[in-house]
Every structure is written in C-alpha cells, then in structure tokens.
Scaffold this active site. Structure first.
Site, PDB file in Angstrom:
ATOM      1  N   ARG A  19       0.877  -1.216  -0.125  1.00 20.70           N
ATOM      2  CA  ARG A  19      -0.042  -0.061   0.083  1.00 20.70           C
ATOM      3  C   ARG A  19       0.904   1.513  -0.011  1.00 20.70           C
ATOM      4  O   ARG A  19       0.218   2.307  -0.221  1.00 20.70           O
ATOM      5  CB  ARG A  19      -0.947   0.068   1.219  1.00 20.70           C
ATOM      6  CG  ARG A  19      -2.278  -1.010   0.943  1.00 20.70           C
ATOM      7  CD  ARG A  19      -3.202  -0.931   2.035  1.00 20.70           C
ATOM      8  NE  ARG A  19      -2.307  -1.800   3.196  1.00 20.70           N
ATOM      9  CZ  ARG A  19      -3.092  -1.848   4.154  1.00 20.70           C
ATOM     10  NH1 ARG A  19      -3.848  -1.249   4.804  1.00 20.70           N
ATOM     11  NH2 ARG A  19      -2.566  -2.545   5.156  1.00 20.70           N
ATOM     12  N   ASP A 111       7.588  -1.968  11.051  1.00 25.41           N
ATOM     13  CA  ASP A 111       6.767  -0.625  10.401  1.00 25.41           C
ATOM     14  C   ASP A 111       5.875  -0.115  11.627  1.00 25.41           C
ATOM     15  O   ASP A 111       4.905   0.722  11.529  1.00 25.41           O
ATOM     16  CB  ASP A 111       5.867  -1.142   9.362  1.00 25.41           C
ATOM     17  CG  ASP A 111       5.157  -2.222   9.578  1.00 25.41           C
ATOM     18  OD1 ASP A 111       5.193  -2.808  10.666  1.00 25.41           O
ATOM     19  OD2 ASP A 111       4.415  -3.028   8.848  1.00 25.41           O
ATOM     20  N   ASN A 178      -4.928  -7.461  19.023  1.00 24.13           N
ATOM     21  CA  ASN A 178      -3.603  -7.781  19.231  1.00 24.13           C
ATOM     22  C   ASN A 178      -2.647  -6.796  18.466  1.00 24.13           C
ATOM     23  O   ASN A 178      -2.591  -6.619  17.338  1.00 24.13           O
ATOM     24  CB  ASN A 178      -3.261  -9.189  18.476  1.00 24.13           C
ATOM     25  CG  ASN A 178      -1.760  -9.563  18.586  1.00 24.13           C
ATOM     26  OD1 ASN A 178      -0.947  -9.330  19.353  1.00 24.13           O
ATOM     27  ND2 ASN A 178      -1.541 -10.388  17.474  1.00 24.13           N
ATOM     28  N   ASN A 384      39.865  40.576   4.155  1.00 26.85           N
ATOM     29  CA  ASN A 384      38.586  41.157   3.853  1.00 26.85           C
ATOM     30  C   ASN A 384      38.388  41.036   2.411  1.00 26.85           C
ATOM     31  O   ASN A 384      39.010  41.278   1.707  1.00 26.85           O
ATOM     32  CB  ASN A 384      38.786  42.355   4.157  1.00 26.85           C
ATOM     33  CG  ASN A 384      37.662  43.263   4.086  1.00 26.85           C
ATOM     34  OD1 ASN A 384      36.575  43.150   4.608  1.00 26.85           O
ATOM     35  ND2 ASN A 384      37.336  44.306   3.005  1.00 26.85           N
ATOM     36  N   ARG A 447      42.863  46.669 -13.458  1.00 28.80           N
ATOM     37  CA  ARG A 447      41.862  47.399 -14.263  1.00 28.80           C
ATOM     38  C   ARG A 447      42.549  48.629 -15.247  1.00 28.80           C
ATOM     39  O   ARG A 447      43.442  48.977 -14.924  1.00 28.80           O
ATOM     40  CB  ARG A 447      40.776  47.918 -13.397  1.00 28.80           C
ATOM     41  CG  ARG A 447      41.293  48.928 -12.532  1.00 28.80           C
ATOM     42  CD  ARG A 447      40.261  49.329 -11.271  1.00 28.80           C
ATOM     43  NE  ARG A 447      40.759  50.613 -10.916  1.00 28.80           N
ATOM     44  CZ  ARG A 447      40.915  50.603  -9.403  1.00 28.80           C
ATOM     45  NH1 ARG A 447      40.280  49.562  -8.878  1.00 28.80           N
ATOM     46  NH2 ARG A 447      41.057  51.583  -8.849  1.00 28.80           N
TER      47      ARG A 447
HETATM   48  C1  UD1 Z   1      -0.373  -8.903  12.521  1.00 30.64           C
HETATM   49  C2  UD1 Z   1      -0.980  -9.977  13.422  1.00 30.64           C
HETATM   50  C3  UD1 Z   1      -2.413  -9.505  14.040  1.00 30.64           C
HETATM   51  C4  UD1 Z   1      -2.140  -7.864  14.545  1.00 30.64           C
HETATM   52  C5  UD1 Z   1      -1.645  -6.998  13.532  1.00 30.64           C
HETATM   53  C6  UD1 Z   1      -1.207  -5.974  14.303  1.00 30.64           C
HETATM   54  C7  UD1 Z   1      -0.419 -12.018  12.453  1.00 30.64           C
HETATM   55  C8  UD1 Z   1      -0.717 -13.404  11.896  1.00 30.64           C
HETATM   56  N1  UD1 Z   1      -1.382 -11.398  12.888  1.00 30.64           N
HETATM   57  O1  UD1 Z   1      -1.324  -9.027  11.461  1.00 30.64           O
HETATM   58  O2  UD1 Z   1      -3.034 -10.339  14.906  1.00 30.64           O
HETATM   59  O3  UD1 Z   1      -3.433  -7.490  14.931  1.00 30.64           O
HETATM   60  O4  UD1 Z   1      -0.336  -7.664  13.274  1.00 30.64           O
HETATM   61  O5  UD1 Z   1      -0.627  -4.915  13.325  1.00 30.64           O
HETATM   62  O6  UD1 Z   1       0.813 -11.911  13.179  1.00 30.64           O
HETATM   63  N2  UD1 Z   1       6.276  -9.830   8.091  1.00 30.64           N
HETATM   64  C9  UD1 Z   1       7.359 -10.398   7.711  1.00 30.64           C
HETATM   65  N3  UD1 Z   1       7.233 -11.579   6.872  1.00 30.64           N
HETATM   66  C10 UD1 Z   1       6.198 -12.227   6.896  1.00 30.64           C
HETATM   67  C11 UD1 Z   1       5.098 -11.636   7.064  1.00 30.64           C
HETATM   68  C12 UD1 Z   1       5.016 -10.391   7.803  1.00 30.64           C
HETATM   69  O7  UD1 Z   1       8.401  -9.685   8.033  1.00 30.64           O
HETATM   70  O8  UD1 Z   1       6.353 -13.288   6.158  1.00 30.64           O
HETATM   71  C13 UD1 Z   1       5.975  -8.402   8.701  1.00 30.64           C
HETATM   72  C14 UD1 Z   1       5.611  -7.240   7.826  1.00 30.64           C
HETATM   73  O9  UD1 Z   1       6.421  -6.759   7.020  1.00 30.64           O
HETATM   74  C15 UD1 Z   1       5.072  -6.401   8.938  1.00 30.64           C
HETATM   75  C16 UD1 Z   1       4.802  -7.301  10.187  1.00 30.64           C
HETATM   76  O10 UD1 Z   1       5.599  -8.637   9.942  1.00 30.64           O
HETATM   77  O11 UD1 Z   1       6.009  -5.397   9.319  1.00 30.64           O
HETATM   78  C17 UD1 Z   1       3.175  -7.602  10.365  1.00 30.64           C
HETATM   79  O12 UD1 Z   1       2.934  -8.453   9.173  1.00 30.64           O
HETATM   80  P1  UD1 Z   1       1.522  -8.225   8.487  1.00 30.64           P
HETATM   81  O13 UD1 Z   1       1.086  -9.164   7.377  1.00 30.64           O
HETATM   82  O14 UD1 Z   1       1.245  -6.857   8.268  1.00 30.64           O
HETATM   83  O15 UD1 Z   1       0.504  -8.481   9.813  1.00 30.64           O
HETATM   84  P2  UD1 Z   1      -0.955  -8.189  10.014  1.00 30.64           P
HETATM   85  O16 UD1 Z   1      -1.883  -8.668   9.019  1.00 30.64           O
HETATM   86  O17 UD1 Z   1      -1.137  -6.610  10.323  1.00 30.64           O
HETATM   87 CA    CA Z   2       0.080  -4.721   9.319  1.00 32.83          CA
END
Ligand code: UD1
Ligand code: CA
Length: 470
Positions: A19, A111, A178, A384, A447
C-alpha cells in the site's frame, strides 16, 4: 518476583508494503532522516536488548545497508526470510542468529515506530516466565477491522488470537486487538514455532497461534497500550502521521534539554541531530542528517542545514542553506548565505548575504560580507573579501585552487583566476582580474587606468541633437 531475563529482540522487516505504492521497501522510507525500521530497532537497544535481529526479505541488501550503523556503536544482526510465509515464519528466520540465547525474546515490527521504552518496560514487568512463557500488548480500537482479536475465556483469561480473516461474525465484534508485540521465553518460542501450521484463511504461518499454545502451558500476561504507540505504517498518509508524532517528540526532547524553539510546529530536527543548551532555532528551521549545533547559537528563520556543524555562540541568520559545512564558534552567516560541501569557517568568520562557498576554508576572523563566490579556496586569517569577489576555479575541465595569505584585502568586484596565490598582507585593487600570483605586501591592480575628458558630455549631446530626425 523472578530475576529479570536477558532480552534479545527480533524486528520483522521483511515485508514489501504494497500500500506504499513504492518501488522501495516500506521499512526504508525515511522519517526525520532515519529509515522507518530504525525506530523500533533503536527502541530495542535503548531498552537494553543484548542482541537485536532484523528479519529482512524484500530488498534485503538495501534494508541491511540502511540499518547498518546509527545505533550508538551497537550492531544489528540480520536474518533472511527468503519467502514471506507469515509472521511465524519470519520470527523463525531469526532462530539461527539467536542460537544459544536462553532469555526473553521481544518481538517487534519494523513498521511500528512509535512504541516507547516505557511501554516495553511495562510489558517486561508483566512477563513472568514462572507463570507463563508469553506476555503481549493489546489495544482497544473503535474500529478493530483488520486486526487479530484477543479471545478471552472464563475469568477473562486470554486463550488465543483469531485473525480478522479467520474470525466469526461474533468474534469480529471484539474491540480488544492484538498489537503484535510480544515477549516470549526463547525455548518455548522455538518449540511453538515448529508446531505452527498454515491451516488458516491466508495459508500462512501465523505467529499469533503461539498465544494459544502459551495459554495451554501457563497464563498469558497482557498489558494495554495506547493505540497511538502501537499504530503501524501501511501507506504514505500513515507514514506522515507517525512522522508528525516523532517530530514532536524530538522537538520536546531538545526543548527539555535547554534549546529554545520559537515555533516548534514548524521546526524539523532529524533524529540524529545534536544541539547544545541555550541555542535558539527560529521558525521553519530544518536541521537534517547528523547536524551538530553548539551552545548559545542561533539558527535563524527558514534556514536549512544538512550534515553541518555550527560552533558555540555562532549565528546563522535567516534563510541560509548550509550543506556539509563546518562553522566554527562566534561566526556570523547570512542572511541568504549558501555554504556548500567542504566549507570550513574558522572562529569569528563573517559570511554575509548572497555569498556562496564550496570547498573553501576561511581562516580566523575573515570577512566576506556580500555577493561572492568562493570555491576551492584557502583564505588566510583576517582577510577582507570585497563585495562581488569571484574565485574563477573552473577552466572548463579542471578545478583549481585559490590561496590567500593572512590579512589580504581583496577590493570589490575582483576575479581571482585560479590557480592563483596572493601573499600575506597584499592588496588587490577593486575591479581587478588577477591571473598572476601576487607577492606578500604588494598591491596588484589590473583594471584600465581611469581617464577624464572635461566637457565631453555636453559636446556629445550637441552632436546627437544635430543628427536627430523629426
Ligand atoms: C499482525 C497480526 C495481527 C495483529 C497485527 C497488528 C499475525 C498473523 N497477525 O497482522 O494479529 O493484530 O499484526 O498490526 O501475526 N512480516 C514479515 N514476514 C512475513 C509476514 C509479515 O516480515 O512473512 C512483517 C511485515 O513486514 C510487517 C509485520 O511482519 O512488518 C506484520 O505483518 P502483517 O502481514 O502486516 O501482519 P498483520 O496482517 O498486520
Ligand atoms: Ca500490518
């Protein structure tokens, strides 16, 4: 009370961040001169984590490069998650880097930049491995859409997390979400991750499933945190919102330490900047990169400083732009001055309006008050430099140096055609084009000598009148 466990942190930074609509990985987008993921990593170090492992994936090399250094001498370790198979898989990628570590593992997101050390200390205080292997942060949101919901059973005991996409209509009504921030006993964590399966709506290995496992072997400890702190960055609008909070925090820190900001709402100070006490920053000042501003200094309205040092008791007047410059103590710069990379002003130097400098050293007490270009120049003490002086440093192919001794007087509108040297105490007459070296103590003037023709103007007018046609 059990003894506090040693802490290691795992910071998840592998995602692309669709996004953001960016060719750049989300965690690389800067806030006040630091990549987004620098903030949670730095917070982990400030908390006292003995190891911090950043899990990288998308643009791993760029992310590693951006997160190497910048942590007050502490080193981030990196672990690669080659394929993004879910948050559980991401944490598991850090396992190798934490071989032999037996304390508590703090899990953070790259993030989520606003979590404070205070909140994490509360989380650690709630964590008690004698009672249960996991503590987590929850929030209450008016609109919990998209988040994992906290499932509580009889006696309000946490039993697990259900992701939004897996939740029943009834579970979706739960407002407690969470935050995704946990502290987990290392031994329990690695075992729990091995037991994860992708049997869910997204076909991922959910880290959240370890909460139910922890609930089976003990009590899951929970602290609630303000939603402001646990808010992440999903798009550029959220990036700007989080940056605004960080900017205000940085400004507050400097004001508390004795810096006057006449208009904090328009003051931009990058995270790495250092400022001495009793210094004043005017409205719309921007201090970027690793600027170091001394004590009792003034940076005037609208000035922009990048990677620049300003000494004690110096004043940068409004609307000056300084880049990779070193300004000594008791200097006066601007208004409307431009100091480019490699500029060094020694103590008490004055550089006034519409003066541009580049790779130029102006030694102690030298003055260049108006309308000059001083490039590739070494200018002695107490010189100067008259208005309109130009160092002609470029011959179309190469750059050449201008060297002035101490106490040199350069008359206004002088061109110094480099390479050229002017010895100590020499004078250059106004309007000169200096192409040859000038010895110490000499006067050089190039000059055309002035001539005077008495009555010439009247004669000229008569001639022109005679030629006029009606
Ligand atoms: C996750 C939680 C959710 C919580 C939310 C809070 C899980 C399954 N769900 O969901 O319960 O409410 O965060 O923001 O954990 N990332 C990786 N590798 C991966 C997947 C994700 O590094 O394979 C990183 C992403 O870059 C991100 C973070 O983990 O920084 C969270 O991943 P994201 O997929 O955004 O989880 P949510 O769906 O937000
Ligand atoms: Ca997220």
């Amino acid at each position: 009370m059990t003894q506090p466990s040693p802490i290691a942190a795992v910071v998840l930074c592998a995602g692309l961040g669709k996004r953001m609509n960016s060719s750049r990985a989300k965690v690389l987008h800067p806030i006040l001169g630091r990549p987004l993921a620098w903030y949670p990593i730095n917070t982990a170090f400030e908390l006292g984590a003995q190891q911090v492992v950043a899990v990288v994936g998308h643009q791993a090399d760029e992310v590693k490069a951006a997160l190497t250094g910048g942590f007050a001498g502490q080193t981030v370790q990196f672990a690669l998650q080659a394929q993004q198979r879910g948050t559980g898989d991401a944490v598991n990628a850090a396992r190798g880097a934490l071989t032999g570590f037996t304390g508590a593992v703090l899990i953070l997101y790259g993030d989520v930049p606003l979590l404070t050390v205070e909140t994490l200390k509360r989380l650690l205080a709630a964590y008690d491995p004698a009672k249960g292997p996991l503590a987590m942060i929850t929030c209450r949101l008016a609109d919990p859409t998209g988040y994992g919901r906290v499932l509580r059973g009889s006696g309000h005991v946490v039993e697990g997390i259900v992701e939004h996409k897996d939740a029943t209509a009834e579970q979706k009504l739960i407002a407690e979400v969470n935050a995704g921030i946990y502290v987990v006993d290392a031994k329990f964590l690695w075992g729990a991750l091995e037991r994860l399966t992708p049997q869910n709506a997204q076909g991922e290995l959910y880290l959240t499933d370890i909460v139910a496992q922890a609930a089976k072997v003990g009590t899951v400890a929970v602290i609630e945190a303000p939603a402001e702190e646990t808010a992440g960055v999903n798009d550029r609008a959220e990036l700007a919102d989080r940056a605004e909070v960080i900017r205000a925090r940085i400004n507050l820190r400097h004001m508390r330490a004795g810096v006057t900001l006449t208009h904090p709402a328009s003051t931009f100070i990058d995270a790495a900047v250092e400022i001495g006490p009793e210094t004043t920053l005017g409205p719309n000042v921007s201090l970027q990169g690793d600027c170091e501003i001394g004590a009792n200094a003034t940076i005037g309205q609208g000035s922009v400083l990048m990677h620049t040092t300003v000494g004690d008791h110096s004043e940068v007047k409004p609307y000056s732009v300084l880049e990779e410059a070193v300004v000594g103590p008791k200097c006066h710069v601007g208004p409307f001055a431009r100091l480019r990379p490699g500029t060094v002003l020694e103590e008490g130097v004055h550089v006034g309006n519409f003066v541009e400098t580049k790779k130029a050293r102006l030694r102690k007490g030298t003055k260049a008050g108006h309308l000059s270009y001083l490039g590739d120049a070494d200018i002695g003490a107490g010189c100067n430099i008259g208005a309109g002086t130009i160092t002609c440093n470029y011959d179309g192919v190469n750059k050449h140096e201008t060297v002035l001794g101490a106490g040199v007087f350069i008359g206004s509108d002088t061109q110094l055609v480099a390479p050229v040297r002017v010895g100590d105490g020499a004078f250059i007459g106004a309007g000169s084009t200096i192409t040859e070296d000038v010895p110490a103590g000499a006067l050089s003037i190039s000059r055309t000598p002035q001539t005077i023709k008495e009555g010439w103007a009247e004669r000229r007018r008569k001639v022109l009148a005679g030629l006029k046609q009606d």
